[in-house]
Structure formats: C-alpha cells, structure tokens
Write an enzyme that holds these catalytic residues in place. Structure first.
Site: not given
Ligand code: ATP
Ligand code: MG
Length: 428
Positions: A54, A56, A130
């Site tokens: 995907d 983003d 992260d």
C-alpha cells in the site's frame, strides 16, 4: 538535522511501480500548495525492489484541508488524530483507499507517548516512526528520496535499526518488537547490535501491550508469506514462550517441529497466489494441527483406542482454548469454530483407522473449501495426501456449490522426486 537527498541516478526506482492513484493524490495536494510525500512501507519496498502493498502519504495539509481538496472522495477517520482516507473508484477493482496523514510530532525520549498530540514538520514525522528503513520520504515532484534517519544506508547494508533510543522506543510501544521480527523474517536483514541488546530488556513488555494489536500483527504475519521464519524468530528470541506458552512446550517435541513445515507450505501458497488466499482459520490450524496429532496419539492411539469424531472434536476445542483463547481472551469465536470444523474434517477425510467415512454432505458443507485448503497444505507437507487432495478437489469442483465460485481451491502438483526440500516446500 540536515536531510540527505538521493536522486534517480542513485535510487533507480522504476516510476511505473508507483501506484497511479497515490500519484494523483500527491499531485492534488502539491498543486494546492502543500508538501506531500510517499512514506513508510511503500518507499522501503520500492528501494528493496519489492512491489509495495500500500502507498501511504504524509502531508503538511491538516485533515480539514485534505477534506476540502478531495471533498466527497475523502473521509476523516479517528478523533484525536484524524487521518484521511481518499477513495478512488475503479470499474475493475472497486474502491481503493489511499491513506493520507498530516505530519505529526511525537516525543521520542519518554517511556510513554505523552505528547503525541501535535502536528509537526516532515522531520518530526519520521522521527516518531519505528525503524530507519520505514522513515524515508519519496518526493514525486523531484523523484527524490529524503532521508533524515539514515534509512538509506541501512537499506543498503540490510540493517534493522530503531529510530532513537531502542529501549525507550520499544517500551513506548512493545508491538515494535514484533514488527522487528516481521521485517527480519520478511527481508532477512540483520539487527543492529544496539537494537538487539534492547530486546533483552524489553521482552516482557510485550505482555503489557494491547492484545488486540498483538493478535492483529500475528494474523498479518501468518498472511505474509514469511510466517515460518517469523514464528521461528519468535521462538528463538523467547517471545513464543510469552505469547503462546503451550506452543513453545510443543516445539520441543518432534511433532511440534512440524508446525514450521505447515507454516512453510502455507507461505509457499502465498508466494504463488498473492495475498488473502488462505483464511485466517486455515493459517491458525497450521499452528495447532501437529499438537492435535500429538495428543490424539498420546491419549488414544498409544492406548490402542481409536477416538470417534466426537472425541476428536472435544480434544481439538480444548487445544484451541489452551493455545489461543488462553493467550487472547478476545480471540474471534468465528475463527475458533472454523478451526474445529477444518481439523475435524481432516479426520473424516483421512481417518485414523479404517475407510474414509465422509459423505456427499461433507463436500456440500459451506465451509468445506476451508478443510480443502488445509488438506492442500497437508499434501504439500506430506506427499502421501496428494492423491486424496486431488481427487477431493476435483469432486468439489464438480459439485455445484456456491462457495466454489467465490473460493476456488488451488491446484497442487505432485513433487517429482523425494528430496527433503521438495517434500517440505514442493512447487505448486
Ligand atoms: P507492511 O508492508 O507490512 O504494511 P509497513 O511498514 O507499511 O509494513 P504499516 O503497519 O502499514 O507497516 O505502517 C506504516 C508505517 O507507519 C510504517 O512504515 C512506519 O513508518 C509507521 N509505523 C507503523 N507502526 C508503527 C509503530 N508501532 N511505531 C512507530 N511507527 C510505526
Ligand atoms: Mg503498510
């Protein structure tokens, strides 16, 4: 911090791999005067030369400004931190959603996320992410990669490194520990020593984090095509013991090790067929089927007693409770009951003793395609079941069943020789 910029001559990303809808959304935001970049997993995957799942987008536009640009195409999700879902319609694929979030800041140096409620700059936005490999932006106007966190070099050197101080960041959100193993399993990257050291101090935190998020991350890994290495990493790093103590105990037995064979064969199916091909109940069955076999053996066959279907059903339900529901009290009931039906069907199709005693009715059952999916995995693990799988699949195809059209069972090809590797991961 000054960002490093890398251009096409450096990164050689094929622009045709970038989703046309994501490019449309980026352009609309940029034309309206905002900064808008691709971010996260898609940029990482483009650099690793994998097709992103995907795309983003992060932008300087605030949620209400995104809404004003895309109007009816856009809905805002969430209260404290609304993010935008921009919907694009395709005649062929239906609706597709591009997720657009506003750059945010977040304090990285405290154990708890306390000041997680402010919009921020692009740099602040990546600093709260992260791992360095997930902290890169792609600017579609200049086809450049913008790197504030050293992710470029880490992708080059195949390194997984936490952004910021590893122990703090893991304590802030222990799900990141699972994400670390997810990326290690998927890309076979090594873990930077400081990040590795922090695992030791933070391991126990995983039981404090939201069970719903942990379970969702585990489901997603089962569906990733890298579930066998992922569960192996969980076991080696003493996480399986914390998440599924019962499974960890089984892994010490020869039958328990078969869990990895089942997962590896499910991974093979994913690699060939793409995402969402196997139901979550089928994947979870891979984790407990060897346990069912072991207990049937210990409790019945060893005592020269052949259990009937009722006894197998009870034993399977008890194992599901001990393994899944004990660890995750919200474990979906729907999945538990499908697992019972999948596993019990195996003993109708391939009974422990005597002839098969399934009837036409079994093939017409609305969930039979799931039992067939699992039988396919068994046939990949053990060549012995290839014939019965092929014959049942053909019968199932002939039977006019509405489920058949929605979930056609995939074919299996018999491995052509008997090498160990072929048996465990044959071509399909
Ligand atoms: P996948 O390919 O599995 O989707 P992903 O990295 O894109 O991997 P997502 O869950 O889609 O994972 O998250 C998108 C991005 O959001 C990540 O790349 C990362 O930058 C950020 N992110 C996700 N989870 C966290 C987290 N727990 N802490 C910090 N940042 C996170
Ligand atoms: Mg993603």
């Amino acid at each position: 911090m000054q960002a490093k910029i890398y251009f096409t001559k450096d990164h050689r990303i094929d622009p045709s791999l970038i989703d046309a809808d994501a490019l449309y959304v980026l352009k609309k935001l940029q034309d309206a005067g905002f900064i808008a970049y691709l971010v996260g997993g898609s940029v990482r995957d483009l650099l690793i030369q994998k097709i992103p799942k995907d795309f983003d987008i992060s932008t300087s536009a605030r949620p209400e400004q995104i809404k004003a640009i895309f109007q009816k195409q856009c809905i805002l999700i969430g209260r404290r931190f609304p993010l935008a879902h921009v919907r694009r319609f395709h005649h062929k694929f239906g609706h597709k959603i591009i997720e657009v979030s506003t750059f945010r800041s977040g304090k990285n140096d405290s154990d708890l996320i306390i000041q997680d409620n402010e919009w921020g700059s692009p740099e602040e936005d990546v600093l709260r992410r992260d791992f360095t490999i997930n902290g890169l932006f792609y600017d579609s106007t200049t086809h450049s990669i913008i790197d504030y966190v050293g992710g470029w070099n880490d992708i080059r050197s195949h390194t997984l490194r936490v952004i910021g101080e590893p122990e703090t960041r893991f304590k802030q959100d222990p799900v990141r520990l699972l994400r670390l193993f997810k990326f290690q399993a998927r890309y076979n990257f090594h873990i930077d020593p400081k990040t590795k050291e922090a695992i030791e101090f933070c391991r126990e935190e995983i039981i404090k984090s939201s069970p719903a998020r942990v379970l969702e991350e585990l489901f997603r890994m089962l569906e990733s095509g890298a579930s066998a290495p992922f569960f192996r990493l969980l076991a080696e790093n003493n996480f399986l013991f914390l998440l599924f103590p019962e499974l960890m105990e089984t892994l010490h037995t020869p039958q328990g090790k078969r869990i990895f064979h089942y997962l590896a064969c499910a991974d093979q199916i994913y690699k060939h067929k793409g995402k969402n091909v196997l139901d979550r109940a089928v994947l979870c069955s891979c984790l407990i089927f060897p346990l069912v076999e072991k207990e049937l053996h210990d409790e019945f066959l060893n005592k020269k007693h052949y259990p009937h279907i009722g006894e197998i059903t009870l034993l399977t339900s008890a194992i599901i409770k001990r393994v899944f529901v004990h660890s995750f009290s919200h474990f979906p009931r729907k999945i538990s009951s499908l697992m019972v039906s999948i596993i019990v069907a195996q003993y109708r199709i391939t009974p422990l003793v005597g002839k098969r005693h399934y009837r036409e009715k079994l093939l017409k059952h609305k969930d039979f395609y799931l039992a067939l999916q699992f039988l396919k995995i068994r046939a990949l693990v053990d060549e012995h079941y290839v014939d019965i799988y092929t014959s049942l699949r053909n019968q199932y195809r002939q039977a006019s069943h509405p489920e058949r059209k929605r979930h056609p069972p995939p074919p299996v090809r018999r491995p052509n020789h008997h090498s160990q590797q072929e048996l465990h991961a044959p071509q399909i």
